[in-house]
Design an enzyme around this catalytic site. Structure first.
Site, mmCIF file in Angstrom:
data_model
loop_
_atom_site.group_PDB
_atom_site.id
_atom_site.type_symbol
_atom_site.label_atom_id
_atom_site.label_comp_id
_atom_site.label_asym_id
_atom_site.label_seq_id
_atom_site.Cartn_x
_atom_site.Cartn_y
_atom_site.Cartn_z
ATOM 1 N N SER A 112 78.116 18.139 44.292
ATOM 2 C CA SER A 112 76.841 18.036 43.604
ATOM 3 C C SER A 112 75.713 18.552 44.487
ATOM 4 C CB SER A 112 76.576 16.571 43.224
ATOM 5 O OG SER A 112 75.342 16.445 42.561
ATOM 6 N N GLY A 113 74.887 19.448 43.925
ATOM 7 C CA GLY A 113 73.775 20.025 44.672
ATOM 8 C C GLY A 113 74.112 21.314 45.372
ATOM 9 N N THR A 143 75.435 25.042 38.800
ATOM 10 C CA THR A 143 74.797 25.321 37.517
ATOM 11 C C THR A 143 74.026 26.636 37.554
ATOM 12 O OG1 THR A 143 74.611 22.965 37.011
ATOM 13 C CG2 THR A 143 73.153 24.453 35.819
ATOM 14 N N ASN A 156 70.153 16.232 43.974
ATOM 15 C CA ASN A 156 69.998 17.458 43.199
ATOM 16 C C ASN A 156 68.939 17.216 42.121
ATOM 17 O OD1 ASN A 156 70.274 19.837 41.833
ATOM 18 N ND2 ASN A 156 72.453 19.614 41.382
ATOM 19 N N SER A 170 70.930 18.072 38.397
ATOM 20 C CA SER A 170 72.355 17.790 38.513
ATOM 21 C C SER A 170 72.999 17.710 37.137
ATOM 22 C CB SER A 170 72.568 16.463 39.254
ATOM 23 O OG SER A 170 73.945 16.147 39.325
ATOM 24 N N SER A 171 74.114 18.399 36.962
ATOM 25 C CA SER A 171 74.858 18.323 35.703
ATOM 26 C C SER A 171 75.583 16.994 35.644
ATOM 27 C CB SER A 171 75.870 19.470 35.600
ATOM 28 O OG SER A 171 75.217 20.713 35.566
ATOM 29 N N GLY A 190 80.510 18.395 40.565
ATOM 30 C CA GLY A 190 81.179 18.500 41.860
ATOM 31 C C GLY A 190 81.587 17.150 42.395
ATOM 32 N N GLU A 206 81.636 13.793 44.287
ATOM 33 C CA GLU A 206 80.509 12.897 44.530
ATOM 34 C C GLU A 206 80.935 11.708 45.382
ATOM 35 O OE1 GLU A 206 77.779 13.686 40.550
ATOM 36 O OE2 GLU A 206 78.851 11.779 40.758
#
Length: 969
Positions: free
Chosen positions: A104-105, A109, A156, A159-160, A364, A366
């Site tokens: 994540s981050g 995306t 993020n 973040s998705s 991603g 985490e």
């Protein structure tokens, strides 16, 4: 690439490192990050480091630089990988996919958006409207899904909080024709609770702009306008958009609802909120209150009762309803987009093979301070994707070298299959334990579930808990368990696992939404139509549903040719200048990038079956074009390689050719590209000649068929005419009542002539002595029909009425006419009769009119027919008569000395009309003599004179009227 970028930027492909070790890998990665080179190749994959700033490397010029180029022809870039996947799909008609992975981050995306933009930019060069529409919807869908599926987290800003896999369908031209979006595990728990410092989904901050609740940030207002524009482009109606924001408003108000206990019952605090909710979801406030405070259950006997909630149960139901509202809304938006972009009316026979490029942008790995059920599912998903990467890149590739008989030294790597089995193995895995606990009868708590996992998984090397490791104080007793993932150890809190896995929602809320008068909301809750007694089958748990979807995703990806974008997060501070070595090295290690470099370095950049390789490059060798005469395809491939001097850069397997460096393949592609136009021109020449010959044969055949058909139609027409008119000679009317058949176009003129046959049959029986009278009547009919009511057609025309009308003077006239004939030598009398002459003073006197083929005579009958005036016939230019029943006639001369006469009807027949006979006789005479008397022909007339019909009756005196309606004689 070294020439293009320069050595000061490091190695643009990790395969080119002097030594493959973690130190050189990290040194090269850090150098390129500091030099703003955020992309680096590993073979056909690319490593991307999040720059945490806007970079000017995605413009139109950059797109043109990578369009149609080979992978290693330009510096590393997302566009290079996207173009390679697109070319592989288009050249080999093979489905491909681009897997964007990382924690994540790390920028997944943004990377997927740039890939989508590139594919949209290089397709549809002809700008076809339907393809542009599909591209716009595909691009705009990202904006909408980000608004409703992304949120700001501590790591993020965008973040998705869901997984997205998009299939883009292409036709045989390589233009996008549609697509399909799959979404995975929306983090709906964020709707009711977020970690400190985080935000809810972006849509909740944009809904405040929509309802004008209060001022928000500029980014929220800008994003809201972009989302509204995207919804309109996709095709959402105004009613649907309004319904979306009504649901978001409902969720916001539900979050403010509080409950209180009044003695034994539970009440809602603030009924105005309930009324507002009812208004937003288009239902009654009583129904909302009832769903929040009561639960309808069915007894074993089939009886339905209402059970009141406790305050805790009411809060639980409210939160579950809130999360379900948002989840249903998000799923409906995705399905609505899919309905617009799905490929419609596709026929492989007509439209060719439909190929696909898949783009995967999924959450991603985490590791948070408090990791719950959502992080467990997300990390399991990343384990499955890492397993796919290992299988395709590390495992299958090395196995393929061995299978093909290529000399190879095995490279060790960590296979995370053992961790995947820990989670998903039937009857033993964590998901199986969770499902058993959810299905068990009685009160099963999260702690009991943890004890069951400890009992079944205690011996697993990648699982532990505080009970199994009492000395590890980083975990709590009866709460935490730890999984040693490929990306690191993650401690999960078991609290809430069972509730989130069961994902319970009271049926009352489903029925509440299904009974809404809003059709959009009703569509989102189809299961609400079931009665309480029908809801008997237990649904699958959330973990099982997610596992099944991830297994299906991996199967879908494994049947495509993969291209990887491995995203790395340089630091946790979101700084564009900071490169945290330890943080990045940890990601490089768990992503298996070093092992990937070793496999690529020791292996081959390109491999292809001999048949496919030969099919693509046979035109570059004189011995293989157009078809080789060698024993096998392998020998033909060896001839191509030998001719280009690549013997030292290839290896021959049992069924495939292996090319070590991209340079050799690039050289082949360049030569093939140069030959393609020549071959295309040759094929066009041959095909155009074949088409011309086909068209010529077709045209000849068409003309033959047309000739035969026309002759057949003529014959059929003649047969029909003969059949209809077989006995007309024996009919009294010679077939006047028989209808003529419609002739073909070729016989139109002949048909009009043939129809005169009946007239000839009648005319041929007329005696020659009567033909003069018949011709005169026909001429008068043509001139006077429709103009005068009576013109004497029905009587016998005597012509010479001076002999017939007066027996007393007839003998005198006969003698006079003989003398006049001898004197003027005329051949025949055209017309004669008594008349009255009128002069300009409106005085009249009896006269006689004699018209011969030479002159017109005005005679005085009282003086032995003395000639008062003689006019040569050639000076007469026309005559005028009236449209009434009178016998007035004006003779016009070339000298403008016109003669106005009134023809007498005769003593024996006072009602006779003789104007018609006069006109007919003159027309017949002029028509018959036009061929000999050339001097009489007037340039403005087709005959020898013209006739004017004056449509007014003259009462009292008669003056010479103005002429009108000229009729050509």
């Amino acid at each position: 690439m070294a020439v293009l970028e320069g050595l000061e930027f490091g190695k643009s492909d990790f395969v080119l490192l002097d030594e493959v070790n973690i130190e050189q890998f990290m040194e090269n990665l850090k150098l390129r990050f500091e030099k703003a080179r955020i992309y680096t190749f590993i073979g056909e994959g690319v490593v991307s480091v999040n720059p945490y700033k806007q970079m000017d490397i995605y413009g139109k010029e950059d797109i043109n630089a990578y369009r149609g180029r080979e992978l290693y022809e330009n510096p590393p870039h997302l566009y290079a990988v996207a173009d390679a996947a697109y070319k592989a799909m288009k050249r080999r008609a093979k489905d491909t996919c681009i897997v964007v992975s990382g924690e994540s981050g790390a920028g997944k995306t943004e990377a997927s958006k740039y890939i989508m933009q590139y594919i949209a930019a290089i397709t549809n060069p002809s700008q076809r409207a339907e393809v542009e529409s599909v591209k716009n919807v595909l691009l705009k869908s990202n904006c909408v899904l980000e608004a409703f599926g992304n949120a700001k987290t501590n790591r993020n800003d965008n973040s998705s909080r869901f997984g997205k896999y998009m299939d883009i369908n292409f036709n045989f031209n390589g233009d996008p024709t549609g697509g399909h979006i799959n979404n995975y595990l929306l983090e709906k728990s964020r709707v009711v609770q977020q970690n400190g410092g985080e935000r809810n989904f972006h849509s909740f901050y944009q809904v405040k702009v929509y309802w004008s609740l209060h001022y928000t940030s500029y980014n929220d207002r800008y994003s809201h306008n972009a989302v509204l524009s995207a919804l309109n482009v996709i095709g959402f109606s105004e009613e649907e958009i309004h319904s979306i924001y009504r649901i978001l408003g409902t969720i916001l108000i539900l979050g403010n609802l509080q409950f209180e206990t009044d003695r034994e019952s539970v009440l809602v605090v603030g009924m105005e909120d309930v009324s507002h909710i009812a208004e937003l979801i288009s239902t009654e406030p009583n129904n909302v209150t009832k769903s929040l405070l009561y639960r309808t259950v069915a007894t074993g006997a089939g009886e339905v009762i209402e059970k009141g909630h406790s305050e805790k149960e009411a809060c639980f139901g409210r939160d579950a309803f809130t999360k379900a509202l948002y989840e249903r809304l998000f799923g409906w938006i995705v399905s609505r987009i899919n309905a617009v972009i799905e490929v419609k009316d596709y026929n492989p026979v007509l439209h060719g093979k439909n190929t696909v490029i898949g783009v995967l942008d999924i959450y991603g790995f985490e590791i948070f301070d408090n990791n719950s059920f959502e992080q467990f599912c997300i990390n399991y998903c990343n384990e499955k994707l890492q397993q796919l990467f290992i299988q395709l890149i590390l495992c299958q590739e090395q196995d393929e070298y061995k299978r093909e008989g290529i000399t190879w030294q095995h490279i060790d790597y960590f296979n995370n299959q053992i961790i995947v089995d820990l989670v998903e193995q039937p009857h033993k895995g964590i998901i199986s334990v969770l499902d058993e606990a959810c299905l068990s009868v009685g009160k099963v708590t999260d702690t009991v579930c943890l004890e069951s996992m400890d009992a079944k998984l205690g011996q697993h090397p990648h699982y532990t808990s505080r009970k199994l490791a009492p000395s590890d104080k980083t975990m709590e007793f009866h709460r935490d368990f730890r999984i040693r993932h490929y990306a690191g150890d993650v401690t999960y809190s078991v609290e809430g696992f069972l509730d989130k896995n069961k994902d319970p929602l009271f049926q009352d809320f489903k029925r509440l939404m299904f009974n809404s008068s809003n059709p959009v909301m009703k569509e989102m809750w189809p299961d609400g139509q079931l009665s309480i007694t029908e809801v008997t089958k237990r649904p699958l748990t959330a973990a099982t549903l997610f596992k099944n979807s991830i297994v299906a995703l991996v199967e879908k990806l494994s049947c495509k040719e993969p291209y990887y974008v491995r995203c790395i997060k340089p630091n946790d501070m979101k700084s564009p200048a900071l490169f945290d070595d330890a943080r990045c090295q940890h990601q490089v290690a768990y992503l298996g990038l070093l092992e990937n470099v070793r496999v690529r370095r020791a292996g081959f950049a390109y491999r292809q079956a001999y048949t496919r390789f030969l099919q693509r490059y046979k035109m570059t060798c004189e011995y293989t074009w157009p078809n080789h005469l060698m024993g096998t395809d392998r020998e033909a491939v060896e001839a191509i390689v030998t001719q280009h001097g690549f013997q030292d850069d290839v290896a021959y397997g049992h069924t495939k050719l292996f090319v070590r460096t991209p340079k050799s393949l690039f050289t082949l592609e360049q030569e093939r590209a140069a030959l393609i136009p020549v071959l295309v021109l040759f094929l066009q020449k041959v095909w155009r000649g074949a088409l011309a010959r086909m068209r010529c044969r077709r045209m000849r055949a068409i003309f033959v068929i047309m000739g035969c058909y026309k002759r057949y139609k003529v014959k059929v027409h003649f047969w029909e005419v003969a059949r209809r008119f077989a006995n007309v000679c024996n009919m009294a009317d010679y077939g006047k009542s028989v209808e003529w058949p419609t002739p073909p176009a070729a016989l139109t003129q002949f048909h009009s002539i043939t129809q005169k046959w009946r007239a000839w049959q009648i005319v041929k029986n007329i005696p020659p002595s009567d033909m003069g009278e018949i011709r005169a009547k026909v001429a008068a009919l043509g001139a006077l029909n429709g103009e005068r009511k009576d013109w004497g057609c029905g009587r016998s025309w005597e012509r010479d009425y001076l002999v017939r009308d007066s027996h007393q003077s007839s003998s005198n006239f006969i003698l006079f006419s003989q003398e006049l004939r001898n004197k003027d030598e005329y051949n025949q009398v055209i017309f004669s009769g008594f008349c009255r002459k009128m002069n300009r003073f409106n005085k009249s006197s009896d006269r006689a009119l004699l018209i011969t083929d030479k002159h017109i005579y005005k005679l005085d009958p009282k003086k032995q027919f003395k000639v008062l005036k003689r006019l040569p016939l050639e000076v007469i230019t026309g005559l005028s008569v009236t449209a009434g029943v009178d016998q007035m006639v004006a003779l016009h001369t070339s000298s403008q000395d016109d003669v106005l006469l009134y023809i007498q009807r005769g003593e024996l027949c006072p009602d006779q009309d003789r104007i018609g006979e006069l006109v007919g006789r003159l027309i017949d005479h002029f028509t018959r003599s036009v061929a000999t008397v050339r001097g009489w022909v007037r340039p403005s007339c087709t005959g020898l004179a013209w006739l004017s019909i004056h449509r007014s009756q003259v009462r009292g005196g008669f003056g010479l009227p103005g002429l009108s309606c000229p009729i050509v004689l």
